[in-house]
Design a protein around this motif. Structure first.
Motif, PDB file in Angstrom:
ATOM      1  N   GLY A  22     108.192  24.799 -89.919  1.00 50.40           N
ATOM      2  CA  GLY A  22     108.354  26.173 -89.451  1.00 50.40           C
ATOM      3  C   GLY A  22     109.553  26.334 -88.538  1.00 50.40           C
ATOM      4  N   THR A  26     112.716  28.619 -89.302  1.00 50.34           N
ATOM      5  CA  THR A  26     113.167  29.620 -88.338  1.00 50.34           C
ATOM      6  C   THR A  26     114.657  29.439 -88.052  1.00 50.34           C
ATOM      7  OG1 THR A  26     110.977  29.757 -87.349  1.00 50.34           O
ATOM      8  CG2 THR A  26     112.806  30.558 -86.022  1.00 50.34           C
ATOM      9  N   HIS A  46     108.039  33.066 -88.504  1.00 47.30           N
ATOM     10  CA  HIS A  46     107.661  31.651 -88.472  1.00 47.30           C
ATOM     11  C   HIS A  46     106.139  31.514 -88.533  1.00 47.30           C
ATOM     12  CE1 HIS A  46     106.664  28.019 -85.946  1.00 47.30           C
ATOM     13  NE2 HIS A  46     107.275  27.479 -86.989  1.00 47.30           N
TER      14      HIS A  46
END
Length: 129
Positions: A22, A26, A46
């Motif tokens: 994640g 991001t 995210h």
């Protein structure tokens, strides 16, 4: 709060790998589209992607789940989601059992995201070896 983790794929990907995934997504998203988004919007994206990654693509990611995952106040999440819906990155619908809650998922603009997700999936698999 304990996070649920679904490893039904047998991939051996740990919760920490999921968080790193994640964070990397991001970073990529911010590099490509960062000028169009706020930090809270990136955190919400995210969180939605983490929710879908952990629980499967048909999981209902609610604003409450995002709040529990990020610690962002619900009012801030609502504003971030509204901007992301307006820009087409996310879509939201009322929760069928709780009218106060919203279900948040990927929107029409997120069709650019699968290539990034595939790249990151390959990246995670390489790291787990």
């Amino acid at each position: 709060m304990s996070k649920k983790y679904n490893d039904s794929s047998g991939s051996g990907i740990t919760p920490l790998d999921s968080v790193e995934y994640g964070a990397e997504l991001t970073r990529l998203f911010s590099e490509k589209y960062g000028g169009q988004t706020t930090v809270n919007q990136l955190r919400v994206i995210h969180s939605v992607l983490t929710c879908l990654f952990r629980n499967g693509p048909d999981h209902r990611c609610t604003t409450k789940w995002i709040h529990d995952d990020t610690g962002i106040p619900l009012s801030t999440i609502s504003r971030a989601v509204a901007g992301l819906v307006e820009n087409g990155w996310l879509a939201e619908v009322p929760h069928p059992e709780d009218g106060r809650s919203r279900i948040v998922g990927l929107g029409p603009k997120s069709d650019r995201t699968p290539a990034d997700i595939r790249f990151l999936g390959d990246w995670m698999l390489k790291r787990s070896k």
